[in-house]
Design an enzyme around this catalytic site. Structure first.
Site, short mmCIF file in Angstrom:
data_model
loop_
_atom_site.label_atom_id
_atom_site.label_comp_id
_atom_site.label_asym_id
_atom_site.label_seq_id
_atom_site.Cartn_x
_atom_site.Cartn_y
_atom_site.Cartn_z
N TYR A 131 -2.15 -1.27 10.91
CA TYR A 131 -2.38 -1.95 9.20
C TYR A 131 -1.40 -1.66 8.50
CZ TYR A 131 -4.34 -2.09 4.55
OH TYR A 131 -3.78 -2.31 3.35
N SER A 147 1.05 -1.05 0.36
CA SER A 147 0.31 -0.30 -0.23
C SER A 147 0.92 1.02 -0.03
CB SER A 147 -1.14 -0.04 0.97
OG SER A 147 -0.77 1.46 1.12
N LYS A 161 2.07 -3.94 6.86
CA LYS A 161 1.75 -4.03 5.25
C LYS A 161 4.24 -3.71 5.83
CE LYS A 161 -1.87 -4.59 3.35
NZ LYS A 161 -1.55 -6.15 3.22
P1 NAD Z 1 -11.00 -7.73 0.97
O1 NAD Z 1 -11.52 -7.93 1.96
O2 NAD Z 1 -12.09 -7.41 0.38
O3 NAD Z 1 -10.07 -9.13 0.78
C1 NAD Z 1 -9.10 -9.32 0.88
C2 NAD Z 1 -9.45 -11.25 1.19
O4 NAD Z 1 -8.34 -12.18 2.37
C3 NAD Z 1 -10.76 -11.33 1.96
O5 NAD Z 1 -11.83 -12.33 0.68
C4 NAD Z 1 -10.74 -12.16 3.08
O6 NAD Z 1 -11.85 -13.18 3.46
C5 NAD Z 1 -9.38 -12.86 2.68
N1 NAD Z 1 -8.69 -13.01 4.42
C6 NAD Z 1 -8.45 -12.01 4.91
N2 NAD Z 1 -7.98 -12.89 5.97
C7 NAD Z 1 -7.06 -14.00 5.85
C8 NAD Z 1 -6.83 -15.07 6.28
N3 NAD Z 1 -6.18 -14.85 7.42
N4 NAD Z 1 -6.48 -16.47 5.50
C9 NAD Z 1 -6.79 -16.43 4.20
N5 NAD Z 1 -7.62 -15.27 4.13
C10 NAD Z 1 -8.13 -13.99 4.77
O7 NAD Z 1 -9.65 -6.83 0.42
P2 NAD Z 1 -8.84 -6.07 -0.99
O8 NAD Z 1 -9.37 -4.91 -0.77
O9 NAD Z 1 -9.36 -6.70 -1.94
O10 NAD Z 1 -7.45 -6.22 0.02
C11 NAD Z 1 -6.60 -7.14 -1.05
C12 NAD Z 1 -5.58 -7.09 -0.71
O11 NAD Z 1 -5.21 -5.67 -0.94
C13 NAD Z 1 -5.45 -7.33 0.88
O12 NAD Z 1 -4.12 -7.55 1.95
C14 NAD Z 1 -4.98 -5.27 1.21
O13 NAD Z 1 -4.35 -4.80 2.92
C15 NAD Z 1 -4.61 -4.84 0.36
N6 NAD Z 1 -5.18 -3.23 -0.37
C16 NAD Z 1 -6.09 -2.53 -0.44
C17 NAD Z 1 -6.76 -1.56 -0.60
C18 NAD Z 1 -7.64 -1.11 -0.51
O14 NAD Z 1 -8.05 0.18 -0.13
N7 NAD Z 1 -8.83 -2.00 -0.49
C19 NAD Z 1 -5.34 -0.75 -0.41
C20 NAD Z 1 -3.90 -1.47 -0.16
C21 NAD Z 1 -3.92 -2.14 -0.47
N1 UFG Z 2 -12.95 10.60 2.84
C1 UFG Z 2 -14.15 11.34 3.08
N2 UFG Z 2 -15.12 11.16 3.76
C2 UFG Z 2 -15.40 9.26 3.95
C3 UFG Z 2 -14.45 8.54 3.65
C4 UFG Z 2 -13.19 9.55 3.12
O1 UFG Z 2 -14.09 13.07 2.99
O2 UFG Z 2 -16.43 8.77 4.15
C5 UFG Z 2 -11.79 11.49 2.49
C6 UFG Z 2 -10.75 10.86 3.38
O3 UFG Z 2 -9.87 11.86 4.48
C7 UFG Z 2 -9.24 10.49 2.20
C8 UFG Z 2 -10.21 10.33 1.12
O4 UFG Z 2 -11.90 10.65 1.05
O5 UFG Z 2 -9.27 12.36 2.13
C9 UFG Z 2 -9.78 8.36 0.58
O6 UFG Z 2 -10.17 8.23 1.80
P1 UFG Z 2 -9.83 6.58 1.93
O7 UFG Z 2 -10.45 6.49 2.96
O8 UFG Z 2 -11.06 6.14 0.71
O9 UFG Z 2 -9.20 6.57 1.57
P2 UFG Z 2 -7.29 6.63 1.94
O10 UFG Z 2 -6.56 7.20 1.01
O11 UFG Z 2 -7.77 6.78 3.79
O12 UFG Z 2 -6.95 5.17 2.55
C10 UFG Z 2 -6.45 4.37 1.82
C11 UFG Z 2 -7.03 2.58 1.69
C12 UFG Z 2 -6.14 2.05 3.21
C13 UFG Z 2 -4.55 2.67 3.11
C14 UFG Z 2 -4.38 4.39 2.54
C15 UFG Z 2 -3.46 4.92 2.75
O13 UFG Z 2 -7.86 2.79 2.02
O14 UFG Z 2 -6.12 1.29 3.06
O15 UFG Z 2 -5.17 4.88 1.51
O16 UFG Z 2 -2.85 5.05 1.67
F1 UFG Z 2 -4.24 2.02 4.12
#
Ligand code: NAD
Ligand code: UFG
Length: 339
Positions: A150, A125, A154
């Site tokens: 969290y 991330s 990472k």
């Molecule tokens: P998600 O929660 O939809 O997917 C994660 C999946 O992992 C889920 O299906 C969950 O059931 C499974 N899981 C969780 N813990 C587990 C375990 N111990 N064993 C087996 N399965 C497990 O999330 P996502 O948005 O698809 O994110 C996927 C990956 O990308 C995650 O590692 C997340 O941290 C990373 N990531 C997500 C974002 C974002 O904003 N969505 C941003 C940066 C990084």
């Molecule tokens: N925001 C609002 N209202 C909401 C939700 C978000 O105003 O209800 C704003 C936040 O303040 C930010 C922007 O929308 O300015 C994006 O917020 P998100 O929560 O969608 O995303 P973030 O950038 O905070 O977080 C994302 C991922 C995390 C990761 C983080 C670090 O979701 O997993 O980026 O880069 F850790």
């Protein structure tokens, strides 16, 4: 064609990646404990692609189960999505996050090593960057100490994978630093399905638009940005999914561990996102300005040149596409996969 193990493959980014893998001709084994997802996402991936994948319900912390996955399937590479991702929750239950995300990743690479599988793509991330860096963020900029548990998981997993690859040349590891994944597959059949109140901007916006929530709280309008609201780099989940296929290809020919930013390189403010959503979808999103959210930075967007040059990857979708696709998914599935 290669056989790919996808941990967390039933989740938001995982399901979109499975779809692209199947379409590209890969065989796919999904390993997921369904703690934050529904198997229905994979049923839909199968019907959209007309192809079958193998689903195994299991936990990455279960080394016995992992060993049998590798024993029963000839795995060539692993894409590792499995983990917990709620920033606020990670402050309440840090050990749960350390266990799933850090201990789980260690169990996974141990099982890979026992099975002699050394190709790995890891979901990292943009949160690993030091907050003092000024966007656009590039991969050579220093990482910092993320403000939440969290983000810390990472950073730790990135660091341990880097050390691992230094100790054994057989490892080939891609660290993909995602910026802000949004959008959904154009079919509207698969998308993001958060449980409870969404933490992230996009699902909150679509749930207000569909009438599930009263109004959006915009967290702060006094940042030093174009209109005072926070600026982020939103990336279409299908573009993000394809970055994993590009990373797999790259890792076939390279050893070691390397990081790539996966973003569009363009920053958009919360108000720009809300206004563009209303414009392209013809719906209103009620909102109020609320205090800043703890831990948020004003601006975060990527320099994505390394991914474009080295991975042969290019983001194809713009903000309008992301917002239309998010809305199509929400409208077709007002209660996510629970319909
Ligand atoms: P998600 O929660 O939809 O997917 C994660 C999946 O992992 C889920 O299906 C969950 O059931 C499974 N899981 C969780 N813990 C587990 C375990 N111990 N064993 C087996 N399965 C497990 O999330 P996502 O948005 O698809 O994110 C996927 C990956 O990308 C995650 O590692 C997340 O941290 C990373 N990531 C997500 C974002 C974002 O904003 N969505 C941003 C940066 C990084
Ligand atoms: N925001 C609002 N209202 C909401 C939700 C978000 O105003 O209800 C704003 C936040 O303040 C930010 C922007 O929308 O300015 C994006 O917020 P998100 O929560 O969608 O995303 P973030 O950038 O905070 O977080 C994302 C991922 C995390 C990761 C983080 C670090 O979701 O997993 O980026 O880069 F850790």
């Amino acid at each position: 064609m290669a056989n790919i193990l996808v941990t967390g493959g039933a989740g938001y980014i995982g399901s979109h990646t499975c779809l692209e893998l199947l379409n590209a001709g890969y065989d796919v084994v999904v390993y997921d404990n369904l703690s934050n997802s529904a198997q229905e996402s994979l049923n839909r991936v199968e019907s959209l692609t007309g192809k079958k994948l193998t689903f195994i319900q299991g936990d990455i912390r279960d080394s016995v189960a992992l060993d049998s996955v590798f024993a029963e399937h000839q795995i060539d590479a692993v894409i590792h999505f499995a983990g917990l991702k709620a920033v606020g929750e990670s402050q309440q239950v840090p050990l749960t996050y350390f266990d799933n995300n850090i201990a789980g990743s260690i169990q996974l690479v141990q099982a890979m090593q026992r099975a002699q599988v050394f190709n790995l793509v890891f979901s990292s991330s943009a949160t690993v960057y030091d907050e003092a860096n000024v966007s656009p963020l590039n991969e050579d900029m220093p990482t910092g100490m993320p403000s939440n548990n969290y983000g810390y998981t990472k950073l730790i997993v990135e660091q341990l994978l880097q050390k691992l690859s230094l100790s054994d040349q057989r490892w080939s590891i891609a660290l993909l630093r995602y910026f802000n994944p949004v959008g959904a597959h154009q079919s509207g059949q698969i998308g993001e399905d958060p449980q409870g109140i969404p933490n992230n901007l996009m699902p909150f916006v679509t749930q207000v638009a569909v009438g599930r929530r009263e109004k959006l709280s915009i967290f702060g309008d006094d940042y030093d940005t174009v209109d005072g609201t926070g600026v982020r780099d939103y990336i279409h989940v299908v573009d993000l999914a394809n970055a994993h296929l590009c990373a797999l290809q790259n890792r076939l020919n390279h050893n070691g561990c390397r990081a790539w930013n996966i973003g569009t390189g363009k920053g958009k403010s919360v108000l720009q996102v809300k206004n563009t959503f209303e414009q392209v979808n013809g719906v209103k999103v009620a909102f109020e300005i609320s205090p800043r959210r703890e831990g948020d930075v004003a601006t975060s967007f990527a320099n994505n040149v390394r991914a474009i040059e080295e991975l042969n990857w290019t983001p194809k979708y713009n903000l309008e596409d992301m917002l239309k696709d998010s809305w199509r998914w929400q409208q077709q599935n007002p209660n996510g996969y629970r319909d």
